[in-house]
Design a protein around this motif. Structure first.
Motif, PDB file in Angstrom:
ATOM      1  N   ALA A 172       0.870  -1.191   0.000  1.00 40.95           N
ATOM      2  CA  ALA A 172       0.000   0.000   0.000  1.00 40.95           C
ATOM      3  C   ALA A 172       0.900   1.232   0.000  1.00 40.95           C
ATOM      4  N   GLY A 173       1.144   1.779  -1.174  1.00 37.68           N
ATOM      5  CA  GLY A 173       2.027   2.929  -1.234  1.00 37.68           C
ATOM      6  C   GLY A 173       1.561   4.037  -2.156  1.00 37.68           C
ATOM      7  N   ARG A 174       0.450   3.798  -2.860  1.00 38.69           N
ATOM      8  CA  ARG A 174      -0.049   4.815  -3.794  1.00 38.69           C
ATOM      9  C   ARG A 174      -1.265   5.509  -3.201  1.00 38.69           C
ATOM     10  N   TYR A 175      -1.214   6.827  -3.261  1.00 37.25           N
ATOM     11  CA  TYR A 175      -2.294   7.643  -2.697  1.00 37.25           C
ATOM     12  C   TYR A 175      -2.779   8.581  -3.799  1.00 37.25           C
ATOM     13  N   ILE A 176      -4.040   8.403  -4.212  1.00 41.75           N
ATOM     14  CA  ILE A 176      -4.594   9.138  -5.357  1.00 41.75           C
ATOM     15  C   ILE A 176      -5.458  10.286  -4.859  1.00 41.75           C
ATOM     16  N   VAL A 177      -5.234  11.454  -5.426  1.00 40.35           N
ATOM     17  CA  VAL A 177      -5.968  12.646  -5.030  1.00 40.35           C
ATOM     18  C   VAL A 177      -6.981  12.987  -6.116  1.00 40.35           C
ATOM     19  N   SER A 178      -8.263  12.729  -5.827  1.00 39.60           N
ATOM     20  CA  SER A 178      -9.325  13.054  -6.783  1.00 39.60           C
ATOM     21  C   SER A 178      -9.450  14.570  -6.915  1.00 39.60           C
ATOM     22  N   PHE A 179      -9.858  14.995  -8.108  1.00 42.87           N
ATOM     23  CA  PHE A 179     -10.076  16.411  -8.402  1.00 42.87           C
ATOM     24  C   PHE A 179      -8.864  17.258  -8.005  1.00 42.87           C
ATOM     25  N   THR A 180      -7.690  16.811  -8.461  1.00 44.19           N
ATOM     26  CA  THR A 180      -6.483  17.608  -8.278  1.00 44.19           C
ATOM     27  C   THR A 180      -6.587  18.855  -9.150  1.00 44.19           C
ATOM     28  N   GLN A 181      -6.460  20.017  -8.523  1.00 46.74           N
ATOM     29  CA  GLN A 181      -6.572  21.269  -9.257  1.00 46.74           C
ATOM     30  C   GLN A 181      -5.383  22.195  -9.039  1.00 46.74           C
ATOM     31  N   SER A 182      -4.455  21.775  -8.160  1.00 47.25           N
ATOM     32  CA  SER A 182      -3.253  22.579  -7.918  1.00 47.25           C
ATOM     33  C   SER A 182      -2.190  21.713  -7.286  1.00 47.25           C
ATOM     34  N   ALA A 183      -0.960  22.206  -7.297  1.00 41.94           N
ATOM     35  CA  ALA A 183       0.126  21.485  -6.647  1.00 41.94           C
ATOM     36  C   ALA A 183      -0.117  21.387  -5.145  1.00 41.94           C
ATOM     37  N   ALA A 184      -0.806  22.385  -4.582  1.00 41.00           N
ATOM     38  CA  ALA A 184      -1.104  22.366  -3.149  1.00 41.00           C
ATOM     39  C   ALA A 184      -1.965  21.165  -2.770  1.00 41.00           C
ATOM     40  N   ASP A 185      -2.821  20.713  -3.682  1.00 42.59           N
ATOM     41  CA  ASP A 185      -3.662  19.540  -3.414  1.00 42.59           C
ATOM     42  C   ASP A 185      -2.812  18.292  -3.192  1.00 42.59           C
ATOM     43  N   LEU A 186      -1.684  18.219  -3.875  1.00 43.92           N
ATOM     44  CA  LEU A 186      -0.802  17.059  -3.737  1.00 43.92           C
ATOM     45  C   LEU A 186       0.115  17.207  -2.532  1.00 43.92           C
ATOM     46  N   VAL A 225       5.750   5.577   3.290  1.00 44.66           N
ATOM     47  CA  VAL A 225       6.352   5.923   1.999  1.00 44.66           C
ATOM     48  C   VAL A 225       5.225   6.010   0.980  1.00 44.66           C
ATOM     49  N   LEU A 226       5.062   7.187   0.391  1.00 44.16           N
ATOM     50  CA  LEU A 226       3.900   7.408  -0.475  1.00 44.16           C
ATOM     51  C   LEU A 226       4.309   7.901  -1.849  1.00 44.16           C
ATOM     52  N   ASP A 227       3.672   7.310  -2.864  1.00 42.38           N
ATOM     53  CA  ASP A 227       3.667   7.886  -4.206  1.00 42.38           C
ATOM     54  C   ASP A 227       2.317   8.584  -4.352  1.00 42.38           C
ATOM     55  N   VAL A 228       2.325   9.906  -4.325  1.00 43.51           N
ATOM     56  CA  VAL A 228       1.086  10.672  -4.410  1.00 43.51           C
ATOM     57  C   VAL A 228       0.765  10.910  -5.879  1.00 43.51           C
ATOM     58  N   ILE A 229      -0.429  10.472  -6.281  1.00 47.36           N
ATOM     59  CA  ILE A 229      -0.818  10.466  -7.697  1.00 47.36           C
ATOM     60  C   ILE A 229      -1.949  11.454  -7.923  1.00 47.36           C
ATOM     61  N   PRO A 230      -1.751  12.441  -8.777  1.00 54.12           N
ATOM     62  CA  PRO A 230      -2.852  13.348  -9.097  1.00 54.12           C
ATOM     63  C   PRO A 230      -3.851  12.681 -10.026  1.00 54.12           C
ATOM     64  N   LEU A 231      -5.123  12.953  -9.801  1.00 54.94           N
ATOM     65  CA  LEU A 231      -6.177  12.498 -10.710  1.00 54.94           C
ATOM     66  C   LEU A 231      -6.819  13.731 -11.329  1.00 54.94           C
ATOM     67  N   PHE A 232      -6.564  13.921 -12.623  1.00 54.68           N
ATOM     68  CA  PHE A 232      -7.132  15.042 -13.356  1.00 54.68           C
ATOM     69  C   PHE A 232      -8.402  14.550 -14.054  1.00 54.68           C
ATOM     70  N   GLU A 233      -9.545  15.132 -13.688  1.00 57.79           N
ATOM     71  CA  GLU A 233     -10.816  14.581 -14.133  1.00 57.79           C
ATOM     72  C   GLU A 233     -11.613  15.520 -15.033  1.00 57.79           C
ATOM     73  N   THR A 234     -11.707  16.772 -14.641  1.00 61.21           N
ATOM     74  CA  THR A 234     -12.537  17.684 -15.420  1.00 61.21           C
ATOM     75  C   THR A 234     -11.756  18.215 -16.615  1.00 61.21           C
ATOM     76  N   PHE A 235     -12.488  18.796 -17.543  1.00 58.71           N
ATOM     77  CA  PHE A 235     -11.867  19.365 -18.741  1.00 58.71           C
ATOM     78  C   PHE A 235     -10.835  20.432 -18.360  1.00 58.71           C
ATOM     79  N   ALA A 236     -11.186  21.298 -17.428  1.00 57.83           N
ATOM     80  CA  ALA A 236     -10.266  22.357 -17.015  1.00 57.83           C
ATOM     81  C   ALA A 236      -9.027  21.788 -16.338  1.00 57.83           C
ATOM     82  N   ASP A 237      -9.215  20.765 -15.513  1.00 57.99           N
ATOM     83  CA  ASP A 237      -8.073  20.169 -14.815  1.00 57.99           C
ATOM     84  C   ASP A 237      -7.119  19.482 -15.788  1.00 57.99           C
ATOM     85  N   LEU A 238      -7.666  18.832 -16.805  1.00 55.69           N
ATOM     86  CA  LEU A 238      -6.820  18.197 -17.813  1.00 55.69           C
ATOM     87  C   LEU A 238      -5.941  19.232 -18.507  1.00 55.69           C
ATOM     88  N   GLN A 239      -6.505  20.396 -18.810  1.00 56.96           N
ATOM     89  CA  GLN A 239      -5.726  21.435 -19.475  1.00 56.96           C
ATOM     90  C   GLN A 239      -4.641  21.993 -18.566  1.00 56.96           C
TER      91      GLN A 239
END
Length: 914
Positions: free
Chosen positions: A497-511, A530-544
């Motif tokens: 268990a080492g991956r931590y996913i952040v839904s609706f990542t919208q800034s570096a501060a979220d991670l 020990v964590l690999d923090v993974i951003p999840l970009f979901e919305t159109f704006a977040d993808l951009q």
């Protein structure tokens, strides 16, 4: 190097099994199973049920082949004539039929795969890892191709997203029927051989009514058992009485590991190595390194699911570890029993003798007993004591237990090296190698448990922590999750268990918030996980915004430290669901492609080894469709031999429920992953994207505008809830997760992507998978240009082929009846006009006279099912109308049951619904 055409690219990953007519064995199986179901309905259904089912069946078939309003009206009239109890029984009958048809089709796939494997040309299959390796060798040379093969990684992640509509009891009944079908095939083959009837018609060999007299006693016995099982299936309540808990979901997914993946994955590796090494396979060290990693969100995904707690996560990890350790223990014991090699013929190495001494000192009584049982079999003795250490690990016996899988792997390799040195390579690289592969793939944790949480939750909890006041229960729970992760890493190893996913990542501060919370959780003196923090970009704006966010976050000290520790490896997750709900399927696909291209280019410029994690669902509106063709349509350098994706609901069981199908699926996708980084594919995708950039821009703007015209119309959300069974789907006990984030349907923002897709598919509109494409293609307008783009641009070909499948599963006559439930003729017209326009353009571009003309096997399967799905849709409409018009004091429970039963049946009939 010559150019690679899209047609060749598609051929590499396969385009279906045998073409044209329904294969004789499949036709015979469907007729046999359907006949057995008919007998059950006569024997166990209420009086007249079979006749009513047949009346509706014949009427919907007639309406399907006859476009006249009168034929469709006749089918509606029959469906409306049933009282609610009869309608319920009829719906159950059609649902049972779909379960049996699905079983027959799966069985046919297995039959074809086994027949193919038995032919010499099987080793040259274009869509295998071995073939992909050969092609890659031709492009970049053997040394570079071998390096890429050994770095290959396919990483499916199983989720508990609620799209599997059938009960586990139903699934188990179907699995038992599947085993009986296999036996029936064998009995039919034996009977044909015995009677000299090799050329007999499949219907006669398998026991169609016309050939019943030719059945052997064994075939009759098996058909009697099938009849008994179908009767059990009929008598089993088709709907769950209560929603499953997260722990229930964990145990359901464990069945896939136990029944399929544990044994299948090493067989995939073996198959590849057999082809690559030929006659030397099994006598030399394998060229293949384990390239499958299995992940899971089941028990770890708490985004929007309050029932997934730290306690549940601990239980999920414990259950998974129990399963894999028990499996490894049994395998090690079996391999040990086979190593009956004497010390004279196969002398032990010095390292093996030293290992035996260490094991004997730690477990003296067992060593004495083992030495008596295998006095002159040194390799067997060592492996028997290693098996004892595995059992101690499972029982948490501190004196003997392994701390993590690495020491166990080292011990197995000591045994392997000793066998090789003693001149017994086939024993070293045979079943013992399978055991090593299993440990390398699954560790002591089985699946890498990933935690997911919403960025807004982190922000709220972090504010509480920094304020220094007493923490809320939510904050305490969030912090406890980090302590749990640390505990799981200590107990099962760092991969557990080492991956931590952040839904609706919208800034570096979220991670960055994740690392800060981890520090708060353990205190200043503690050691955070020990964590690999993974951003999840979901919305159109977040993808951009994704590339800019990633450029900022890698400067964060905690991120920089982790990058350095992992050789600058980084994961980024892309969400297909919410982006499609934001801007429509066409614009979302184009935006996802662009985001991947930009992130991949950023990663190359910064020396980062990127893995893109694709949050795909089963339905076309959520990124579903064939995974292998999607891989080959990715932007240059966005795959690079690594592909990770979510697998959920009915897709898990469809792809991994049967060992042969699972092996084929893994081989196909891994082959595509290996090929995606070939220079020819990179050039093909890059040049096509550049050449058709203007087409993409036109399609993006036009499709988005059309989608907004619909979903941003005043009153759209409540209209959507009226013309689909969206509200009622929330009553179906599919999974532990709530269907929406809030209580209102006034806004789509609070509606999860899965019920958005699921509801449209139930209404036979499938809007989430295609809306806007017709307008987009019309905006381009140049048919010749679009046909050229379809032939030469893998992304457009994938989009159009997937949308063609979605359109084929829609039905305009049924759709009109659902849209009539609302009082917005303007919105209904918008949907129907776009449906007709999209169908027309897709047929013009793909060619042929009808949808899926280029995929005859899929077209045949859809056409075989559609009339029967229509019957369930008409019954669902009946229930919806009753619910929509019921008075406040009316008992609507029977109608709700009918509706939910029809939802389950339509899902079974359409497949890939969520």
């Amino acid at each position: 190097m010559r150019d690679l055409t899209v047609t060749e690219a598609i051929d590499v990953v396969g385009r279906g099994e045998a073409e044209h007519e329904l294969p004789g064995p499949l036709r015979a199986d469907v007729r046999m199973l359907g006949g057995l179901l008919g007998r059950v309905l006569r024997e166990s259904g209420s009086e007249g049920l079979f006749d009513d089912v047949e009346r509706l069946r014949h009427a919907t078939i007639a309406a399907y082949t006859d476009d006249s309003p009168q034929a469709f009206a006749r089918a509606e009239e029959i469906a409306d004539s049933f009282d609610v109890q009869r309608a319920d029984e009829v719906a159950r009958a059609f649902t049972a039929y779909f379960h049996l048809v699905n079983l027959a089709e799966e069985h046919q796939r297995v039959r074809v795969l086994r027949e193919r494997d038995g032919r010499p040309e099987a080793r040259d299959a274009k869509d295998s890892v071995a073939s992909a390796y050969a092609r890659l060798t031709g492009e970049i040379g053997a040394e570079a191709a071998t390096e890429r093969l050994q770095q290959l990684r396919f990483h499916p992640v199983f989720t508990a997203h609620p799209t599997e509509a059938r009960r586990r009891a139903v699934s188990m009944s179907i699995r038992r029927l599947a085993a009986l079908l296999i036996e029936h095939d064998r009995a039919a083959h034996d009977a044909a051989q015995r009677d000299g009837a090799d050329d007999a018609a499949p219907e006669q060999v398998r026991g169609d009514a016309d050939g019943a007299e030719r059945l052997s006693s064994e075939q009759r016995r098996l058909q009697r058992l099938m009849l008994q099982e179908i009767d059990t299936l009929w008598r089993t309540a088709p709907l769950r009485a209560e929603k499953p808990t997260p722990v229930d979901e964990v145990r359901a997914v464990m069945a896939i590991f136990d029944d399929t993946l544990y044994m299948t994955i090493p067989q995939v590796y073996r198959r590849v190595d057999d082809v690559l090494q030929g006659g030397d396979a099994g006598a030399r060290a394998p060229l293949v390194k384990p390239f499958v990693r299995v992940g899971t969100w089941v028990g770890g995904d708490r985004d929007g699911n309050p029932f997934v707690t730290a306690s549940v996560t601990k239980k999920a990890a414990a259950i998974a570890s129990e399963h894999i350790l028990l499996g490894l223990e049994h395998t090690a014991e079996r391999v040990a029993r086979s190593l009956t090699l004497s010390g004279d013929s196969t002398p032990p190495s010095t390292a093996l003798l030293a290992l035996w001494q260490r094991l004997s000192d730690a477990d003296e009584d067992a060593a004495v007993e083992v030495a008596k049982r295998a006095p002159d079999e040194p390799h067997k003795r060592v492996l028997m004591l290693l098996t004892r250490r595995l059992a101690a690990t499972r029982a948490r016996n501190a004196d003997l237990a392994y701390a993590d899988p690495d020491p166990f792997l080292a011990d197995l390799r000591t045994v392997q090296d000793s066998l090789v040195a003693a001149g017994a390579p086939r024993q070293a690289y045979g079943e013992l190698q399978h055991l090593i592969w299993q440990v390398e793939t699954f560790g002591f944790h089985l699946a890498e448990l990933e935690v997911r949480q919403h960025s807004a939750v982190h922000a709220k909890v972090l504010a509480e922590c920094e304020a220094g006041e007493p923490l809320s229960p939510l904050a305490e729970e969030v912090l406890e999750v980090f302590r749990t992760i640390a505990q799981l890493q200590r107990r099962y190893g760092p991969r557990a268990a080492g991956r931590y996913i952040v839904s609706f990542t919208q800034s570096a501060a979220d991670l960055a918030a994740v690392h800060r919370l981890a520090r708060f959780a353990v205190g200043e003196q503690g050691t955070p996980p020990v964590l690999d923090v993974i951003p999840l970009f979901e919305t159109f704006a977040d993808l951009q915004a994704a590339p800019a966010i990633m450029a900022e976050i890698i400067e964060h000290p905690a991120f920089a430290e982790r990058l350095a520790a992992t050789g600058r490896r980084l994961e980024v997750m892309l969400g297909y669901s919410d982006s499609s709900k934001d801007v429509g399927p066409v614009a979302a696909n184009l935006a996802l492609y662009e985001a991947q291209a930009l992130i991949a280019e950023w990663a190359r410029e910064n020396g980062i080894q990127l893995t893109l994690f694709h949050g795909r669902g089963g339905a076309l509106g959520r990124g579903g469709g064939p995974a292998n063709s999607a891989v080959l349509a990715q932007p240059p350098h966005s795959v690079e031999g690594r592909f990770k994706l979510t697998e959920q609901g009915e897709v898990i069981f469809a792809r991994y429920g049967d060992p042969d199908i699972a092996m084929r699926h893994i081989d196909q996708v891994a082959a595509a992953v290996l090929l995606a980084s070939a220079p020819s594919y990179a050039a093909l995708n890059r040049e096509a994207a550049e050449r058709f950039a203007d087409v993409a821009a036109t399609m993006d703007a036009a499709s988005r505008a059309k989608f907004f015209e619909l979903v941003k119309a005043p009153g759209f959300a409540p209209w959507f809830a009226t013309v689909t069974p969206m509200e009622e789907i929330g009553l179906l006990a599919l999974g532990s997760r709530p269907a929406r984030r809030g209580l209102s349907v006034e806004s789509l923002a609070d509606l999860r992507a899965i019920p958005w897709v699921f509801a449209w598919s139930q209404a036979r509109i499938n809007l989430a998978g295609w809306f806007g494409l017709g307008t987009a293609l019309e905006a381009v307008g140049d048919e010749e240009l679009l046909r050229g783009a379809y032939d030469e641009w893998p992304l457009l070909r994938t989009i159009i082929d997937n949308i063609g499948m979605s359109l084929a599963k829609s039905d305009v006559r049924i759709a009109r009846r659902y849209l009539d439930l609302g009082d917005r003729d303007d919105l209904a017209a918008l949907v129907l006009d776009e449906l007709e326009l999209t169908q027309r353009w897709v047929v013009r571009i793909v060619g042929g006279d009808d949808l899926l003309a280029n995929k005859p096997v899929l077209q045949r399967a859809v056409k075989m099912r559609d009339p029967y799905v229509d019957a369930l849709s008409l019954l669902q409409l009946r229930a919806l109308r009753a619910l929509r018009t019921a008075s406040d004091d009316q008992d609507v429970t029977p109608w709700q049951h009918l509706l939910l039963l029809s939802v389950s049946g339509v899902a079974a009939g359409l497949q890939n619904t969520g």
